[in-house]
Design a protein around this motif. Structure first.
Motif, PDB file in Angstrom:
ATOM      1  N   LEU A  93       7.948  -8.454 -18.746  1.00 52.35           N
ATOM      2  CA  LEU A  93       7.002  -7.354 -18.961  1.00 52.35           C
ATOM      3  C   LEU A  93       5.987  -7.280 -17.828  1.00 52.35           C
ATOM      4  O   LEU A  93       5.662  -6.200 -17.342  1.00 52.35           O
ATOM      5  CB  LEU A  93       6.274  -7.537 -20.296  1.00 52.35           C
ATOM      6  CG  LEU A  93       7.048  -7.092 -21.527  1.00 52.35           C
ATOM      7  CD1 LEU A  93       6.253  -7.405 -22.787  1.00 52.35           C
ATOM      8  CD2 LEU A  93       7.344  -5.595 -21.443  1.00 52.35           C
ATOM      9  N   PHE A  94       5.513  -8.461 -17.419  1.00 54.95           N
ATOM     10  CA  PHE A  94       4.512  -8.499 -16.360  1.00 54.95           C
ATOM     11  C   PHE A  94       5.084  -7.934 -15.055  1.00 54.95           C
ATOM     12  O   PHE A  94       4.445  -7.135 -14.366  1.00 54.95           O
ATOM     13  CB  PHE A  94       4.019  -9.936 -16.160  1.00 54.95           C
ATOM     14  CG  PHE A  94       2.952 -10.054 -15.123  1.00 54.95           C
ATOM     15  CD1 PHE A  94       1.652  -9.648 -15.396  1.00 54.95           C
ATOM     16  CD2 PHE A  94       3.244 -10.539 -13.854  1.00 54.95           C
ATOM     17  CE1 PHE A  94       0.659  -9.736 -14.434  1.00 54.95           C
ATOM     18  CE2 PHE A  94       2.259 -10.631 -12.878  1.00 54.95           C
ATOM     19  CZ  PHE A  94       0.959 -10.229 -13.177  1.00 54.95           C
ATOM     20  N   VAL A  95       6.317  -8.350 -14.738  1.00 53.55           N
ATOM     21  CA  VAL A  95       6.959  -7.856 -13.513  1.00 53.55           C
ATOM     22  C   VAL A  95       7.140  -6.338 -13.586  1.00 53.55           C
ATOM     23  O   VAL A  95       6.857  -5.611 -12.628  1.00 53.55           O
ATOM     24  CB  VAL A  95       8.312  -8.565 -13.288  1.00 53.55           C
ATOM     25  CG1 VAL A  95       9.104  -7.872 -12.185  1.00 53.55           C
ATOM     26  CG2 VAL A  95       8.078 -10.028 -12.937  1.00 53.55           C
ATOM     27  N   LEU A  96       7.563  -5.861 -14.757  1.00 47.49           N
ATOM     28  CA  LEU A  96       7.749  -4.415 -14.936  1.00 47.49           C
ATOM     29  C   LEU A  96       6.435  -3.669 -14.728  1.00 47.49           C
ATOM     30  O   LEU A  96       6.380  -2.626 -14.067  1.00 47.49           O
ATOM     31  CB  LEU A  96       8.296  -4.120 -16.333  1.00 47.49           C
ATOM     32  CG  LEU A  96       9.785  -4.414 -16.530  1.00 47.49           C
ATOM     33  CD1 LEU A  96      10.211  -4.119 -17.960  1.00 47.49           C
ATOM     34  CD2 LEU A  96      10.622  -3.587 -15.548  1.00 47.49           C
ATOM     35  N   SER A 138      10.150  -8.806  -6.133  1.00 46.31           N
ATOM     36  CA  SER A 138      11.396  -9.364  -5.597  1.00 46.31           C
ATOM     37  C   SER A 138      11.134 -10.089  -4.274  1.00 46.31           C
ATOM     38  O   SER A 138      11.722 -11.135  -4.005  1.00 46.31           O
ATOM     39  CB  SER A 138      12.416  -8.252  -5.412  1.00 46.31           C
ATOM     40  OG  SER A 138      11.874  -7.266  -4.555  1.00 46.31           O
ATOM     41  N   ASP A 139      10.216  -9.539  -3.447  1.00 47.35           N
ATOM     42  CA  ASP A 139       9.902 -10.213  -2.180  1.00 47.35           C
ATOM     43  C   ASP A 139       9.267 -11.577  -2.429  1.00 47.35           C
ATOM     44  O   ASP A 139       9.517 -12.542  -1.710  1.00 47.35           O
ATOM     45  CB  ASP A 139       8.962  -9.343  -1.341  1.00 47.35           C
ATOM     46  CG  ASP A 139       9.699  -8.136  -0.759  1.00 47.35           C
ATOM     47  OD1 ASP A 139      10.953  -8.210  -0.691  1.00 47.35           O
ATOM     48  OD2 ASP A 139       9.036  -7.149  -0.409  1.00 47.35           O
ATOM     49  N   ILE A 140       8.413 -11.617  -3.451  1.00 45.97           N
ATOM     50  CA  ILE A 140       7.768 -12.900  -3.763  1.00 45.97           C
ATOM     51  C   ILE A 140       8.825 -13.911  -4.208  1.00 45.97           C
ATOM     52  O   ILE A 140       8.831 -15.065  -3.776  1.00 45.97           O
ATOM     53  CB  ILE A 140       6.698 -12.718  -4.858  1.00 45.97           C
ATOM     54  CG1 ILE A 140       5.575 -11.791  -4.332  1.00 45.97           C
ATOM     55  CG2 ILE A 140       6.107 -14.059  -5.268  1.00 45.97           C
ATOM     56  CD1 ILE A 140       4.570 -11.393  -5.372  1.00 45.97           C
ATOM     57  N   PHE A 141       9.722 -13.455  -5.078  1.00 50.48           N
ATOM     58  CA  PHE A 141      10.755 -14.382  -5.562  1.00 50.48           C
ATOM     59  C   PHE A 141      11.698 -14.772  -4.425  1.00 50.48           C
ATOM     60  O   PHE A 141      12.117 -15.929  -4.330  1.00 50.48           O
ATOM     61  CB  PHE A 141      11.518 -13.774  -6.740  1.00 50.48           C
ATOM     62  CG  PHE A 141      10.675 -13.724  -7.988  1.00 50.48           C
ATOM     63  CD1 PHE A 141      10.132 -14.899  -8.533  1.00 50.48           C
ATOM     64  CD2 PHE A 141      10.380 -12.529  -8.618  1.00 50.48           C
ATOM     65  CE1 PHE A 141       9.333 -14.861  -9.658  1.00 50.48           C
ATOM     66  CE2 PHE A 141       9.578 -12.482  -9.738  1.00 50.48           C
ATOM     67  CZ  PHE A 141       9.057 -13.646 -10.274  1.00 50.48           C
ATOM     68  N   ASN A 142      12.002 -13.816  -3.544  1.00 49.44           N
ATOM     69  CA  ASN A 142      12.824 -14.155  -2.382  1.00 49.44           C
ATOM     70  C   ASN A 142      12.153 -15.210  -1.518  1.00 49.44           C
ATOM     71  O   ASN A 142      12.797 -16.120  -1.014  1.00 49.44           O
ATOM     72  CB  ASN A 142      13.086 -12.906  -1.526  1.00 49.44           C
ATOM     73  CG  ASN A 142      14.167 -12.045  -2.151  1.00 49.44           C
ATOM     74  OD1 ASN A 142      14.984 -12.550  -2.922  1.00 49.44           O
ATOM     75  ND2 ASN A 142      14.162 -10.769  -1.818  1.00 49.44           N
ATOM     76  N   GLU A 143      10.837 -15.045  -1.375  1.00 50.44           N
ATOM     77  CA  GLU A 143      10.086 -15.986  -0.560  1.00 50.44           C
ATOM     78  C   GLU A 143      10.276 -17.410  -1.066  1.00 50.44           C
ATOM     79  O   GLU A 143      10.353 -18.369  -0.309  1.00 50.44           O
ATOM     80  CB  GLU A 143       8.597 -15.600  -0.572  1.00 50.44           C
ATOM     81  CG  GLU A 143       7.710 -16.419   0.343  1.00 50.44           C
ATOM     82  CD  GLU A 143       8.136 -16.285   1.801  1.00 50.44           C
ATOM     83  OE1 GLU A 143       8.528 -15.167   2.197  1.00 50.44           O
ATOM     84  OE2 GLU A 143       8.114 -17.308   2.520  1.00 50.44           O
ATOM     85  N   LEU A 144      10.370 -17.534  -2.378  1.00 51.93           N
ATOM     86  CA  LEU A 144      10.501 -18.858  -2.981  1.00 51.93           C
ATOM     87  C   LEU A 144      11.802 -19.545  -2.541  1.00 51.93           C
ATOM     88  O   LEU A 144      11.871 -20.768  -2.506  1.00 51.93           O
ATOM     89  CB  LEU A 144      10.452 -18.759  -4.511  1.00 51.93           C
ATOM     90  CG  LEU A 144       9.051 -18.545  -5.109  1.00 51.93           C
ATOM     91  CD1 LEU A 144       9.148 -18.220  -6.589  1.00 51.93           C
ATOM     92  CD2 LEU A 144       8.178 -19.767  -4.899  1.00 51.93           C
ATOM     93  N   PRO A 203       1.919 -12.060   3.015  1.00 57.48           N
ATOM     94  CA  PRO A 203       1.249 -12.186   1.711  1.00 57.48           C
ATOM     95  C   PRO A 203       2.133 -12.867   0.665  1.00 57.48           C
ATOM     96  O   PRO A 203       1.630 -13.551  -0.217  1.00 57.48           O
ATOM     97  CB  PRO A 203       0.937 -10.739   1.319  1.00 57.48           C
ATOM     98  CG  PRO A 203       1.896  -9.905   2.109  1.00 57.48           C
ATOM     99  CD  PRO A 203       2.135 -10.643   3.375  1.00 57.48           C
ATOM    100  N   GLU A 204       3.466 -12.677   0.780  1.00 54.58           N
ATOM    101  CA  GLU A 204       4.351 -13.261  -0.237  1.00 54.58           C
ATOM    102  C   GLU A 204       4.160 -14.770  -0.350  1.00 54.58           C
ATOM    103  O   GLU A 204       4.317 -15.344  -1.418  1.00 54.58           O
ATOM    104  CB  GLU A 204       5.829 -12.966   0.085  1.00 54.58           C
ATOM    105  CG  GLU A 204       6.201 -11.497   0.059  1.00 54.58           C
ATOM    106  CD  GLU A 204       5.906 -10.817   1.395  1.00 54.58           C
ATOM    107  OE1 GLU A 204       5.418 -11.494   2.339  1.00 54.58           O
ATOM    108  OE2 GLU A 204       6.146  -9.608   1.508  1.00 54.58           O
ATOM    109  N   ASP A 245      -0.374  -1.102  -1.653  1.00 52.91           N
ATOM    110  CA  ASP A 245       0.431  -1.322  -0.447  1.00 52.91           C
ATOM    111  C   ASP A 245       1.091  -2.700  -0.478  1.00 52.91           C
ATOM    112  O   ASP A 245       0.741  -3.554  -1.294  1.00 52.91           O
ATOM    113  CB  ASP A 245      -0.463  -1.181   0.785  1.00 52.91           C
ATOM    114  CG  ASP A 245      -1.632  -2.126   0.706  1.00 52.91           C
ATOM    115  OD1 ASP A 245      -1.553  -3.226   1.255  1.00 52.91           O
ATOM    116  OD2 ASP A 245      -2.650  -1.747   0.032  1.00 52.91           O
ATOM    117  N   ASP A 246       2.021  -2.939   0.404  1.00 51.84           N
ATOM    118  CA  ASP A 246       2.791  -4.174   0.398  1.00 51.84           C
ATOM    119  C   ASP A 246       1.961  -5.407   0.755  1.00 51.84           C
ATOM    120  O   ASP A 246       2.361  -6.531   0.476  1.00 51.84           O
ATOM    121  CB  ASP A 246       3.978  -4.073   1.362  1.00 51.84           C
ATOM    122  CG  ASP A 246       5.060  -3.159   0.789  1.00 51.84           C
ATOM    123  OD1 ASP A 246       4.948  -2.828  -0.411  1.00 51.84           O
ATOM    124  OD2 ASP A 246       5.978  -2.788   1.536  1.00 51.84           O
TER     125      ASP A 246
END
Ligand code: ADP
Ligand code: MG
Lengths: 264, 288
Positions: B19-22, B58-64, B251-252, B50-51
């Protein structure tokens, strides 16, 4: 266990005892005045009187949970303090006061732990006590899993586990329904006969006092004094005793004393 | 019974995350459509979308899962953060343990001597109003001057935060038994210490465990703030410090370190929950 020997040795002897709460202040309360009371070993004494007349205070004086402002309290020929340190007292309050983190056996064993009994001896004794109060199959239950009457029986078992010479009970059945209460009274008399313990029992129920006691002590309020002592002899009591004319006579006598007290 | 409950909790946690991600992505998408204004109005959004401010989830999770160069080796970000978090966890655990010991001792001390309660309690309250940012360098400088590793100073800062809820709730818990329970112990001629061990401490447990949970999360916060304010070489605080400096370009990364910090907080919270279950709830489900 000790048999009910019927010896006339003095269990409790109170002489000219006064109790004042918060002396010399605005909320000073003269709770008890000039109390003289003798209790023989093996007796079953009830203290009865209107609410606030000092029944609990008198019981706490005997238990050395309070000290009298004046006068003396002797228990088994010692000061009340010595008797407490000798662990002569078993106490049962209106609310069972069981520790809810301990199961039934562990609650009964609490005083034995404090006395440094070995684990084996404690287990053995708690089994005996559970048998005495007829709760063998509930040894592993926690207090919240038991009914009020069962909790009170555990509380009695705990109080008797180390064979105290004097059992002090403050309205122990006060929170129980009438049927459970009458059942518990019969049970208590059986336990009293089997153990031979001296009992001081606070109640505000007239039939309860008359049914249980060998002597009913009637207190009058403000300040609390002993109004009268009524000797009762109903012999071996069963549930049928409650319909006995002798029982009626006893309740009537206690009721009249209480009326006289209320009338001032 | 408990297993199903655990499953349900896990499910709720996951659902909340989804829900939070949505919500995050929905808000971001809306802002992108309206140039950061509430739809159909001239009012600006409270947070721009802005980014840089709000990178895509998804970028944050990719960063992980991306790699990061740490010194001579290259590691996946998760491993890198886990290593940092392990160090912070150690500091927090030491700080927490010390805080619990100090807090309990203070509570027992205040229980035993009423004058101590009157004298100490105000100071204990005042202690928590000292800003951590000011306190941290003092403690750490002191620890360095004594020749201790930085970890000692940082753990002490965590202790400083954790002792407080333990002392305050502990005192309330120790004082919680009814007077008739205390009288019962007295009628057995039980000593003060027996009464403490057999009655007051067990009775205090329902008060202590919520305090422990708070203290556990505070010990993580304390450790990270401690690390940041003295600039240690490792720990999550170091990672946050590094990533914060590069926030404008990446930022990610800062977001991923923030996630790591929250996961560490959740982890210590879970540990205390498990301890609570073990020490007070186990086998005691009330039959109805
Ligand atoms: N700890 C106390 N401090 C002050 N007053 C008390 C205290 N305990 C009892 N009292 C007062 O003493 C009187 C007798 O109380 P108590 O013995 O509890 O009566 P009972 O048990 O007969 O209802 C009451 O007026 C009560 O308010
Ligand atoms: Mg009373």
């Amino acid at each position: 266990m000790r048999e009910n020997s019927g010896t006339l040795e003095e269990a409790v002897s109170i002489r000219a005892a006064d109790k004042v709460f918060n002396p010399d202040s605005d909320n000073e309360v003269q709770a008890l005045l000039g109390i003289d009371l003798d209790i023989k070993e093996g007796d079953f004494i009830s203290l009865i009187g209107p609410s606030g007349c000092g029944k609990s205070t008198l019981l706490r004086l005997i238990a050395d949970l309070l000290t009298p402002t004046a006068g003396e309290v002797e228990v088994f020929g010692k000061t009340a303090n010595e008797a407490r340190l000798d662990q002569d007292y078993g106490m049962v309050f209106q609310h069972s006061g069981l520790f809810d983190w301990r199961d039934v056996s562990a609650n009964i064993e609490l005083p034995l732990e404090l006395k440094g009994w070995s684990k084996v001896d404690r287990r053995k004794r708690s089994r005996e006590m559970l048998e005495l109060v007829r709760l063998e199959e509930f040894k592993d239950h926690y207090p919240r899993q038991l009914s009020g009457g069962m909790q009170q029986r555990v509380s009695i078992a705990r109080a008797l586990s180390f064979e105290p010479r004097l059992l002090l009970m403050d309205e122990p059945f006060g929170a129980l329904d009438e049927m459970t209460r009458e059942h518990m009274q019969v049970e208590l008399l059986r336990i009293w006969r089997e153990t031979g313990t001296t009992v001081v029992f606070v109640t505000h129920s007239i039939p309860e006092a008359a049914f249980l006691s060998s002597k009913v002590v009637v207190l009058s309020p403000r300040p609390g004094r002993i109004h009268s002592e009524i000797t009762v002899d109903l012999g071996d009591r069963t549930d049928e005793t409650r319909e006995d004319p002798e029982f009626f006579k006893a309740t009537t006598e206690v009721r009249e004393a209480l009326r006289a007290v209320e009338a001032g | 019974m408990t297993k199903r409950k655990a499953l349900r909790t896990a499910f709720t946690v996951l659902l909340t995350l989804v829900l939070f991600v949505l919500l995050w992505e929905g808000y971001k998408w809306m802002g992108q459509q309206t140039e950061d204004q509430w739809p159909g109005t001239q009012f600006g959004l409270p947070v721009s979308t802005d980014d840089l401010t709000m990178p895509h989830a998804s970028d944050i999770f990719n960063e992980l899962t991306d790699e990061i160069r740490a010194g001579r080796e290259t590691l996946p970000m998760t491993v890198y953060l886990a290593k940092k978090a392990a160090f912070t966890f150690l500091e927090a655990a030491i700080g927490f343990s010390l805080g619990v010991i100090v807090g309990l001792m203070l509570a027992i001390f205040m229980l035993r001597w009423r004058f101590a309660e009157r004298g100490f309690l105000p100071w204990i309250n005042v202690s928590q109003t000292v800003p951590l940012i000011a306190l941290a360098p003092i403690v750490v400088t002191w620890a360095r001057l004594q020749g201790y590793p930085d970890m000692v100073g940082i753990s002490l800062i965590a202790t400083y935060l954790t002792f407080f809820p333990v002392a305050v709730s502990g005192l309330r818990g120790l004082q919680s038994p009814d007077s008739s329970d205390v009288e019962l112990m007295r009628s057995y001629a039980a000593s003060w210490s027996s009464t403490l061990i057999k009655l007051r401490l067990p009775a205090a447990r329902p008060f202590l465990f919520p305090a422990f949970k708070l203290a556990a999360t505070l010990s993580v916060v304390g450790s990270i703030v401690g690390e940041i304010s003295i600039g240690t070489k490792t720990g999550l605080g170091r990672a946050i410090l590094d990533f914060a400096q590069r926030y404008a370009v990446w930022p990610e990364r800062l977001y991923s370190s923030v996630i790591a910090a929250s996961l560490l907080g959740l982890f210590v919270f879970g540990l205390v929950n498990a301890a609570e279950w073990f020490f007070i709830k186990r086998g005691r489900e009330v039959l109805k």
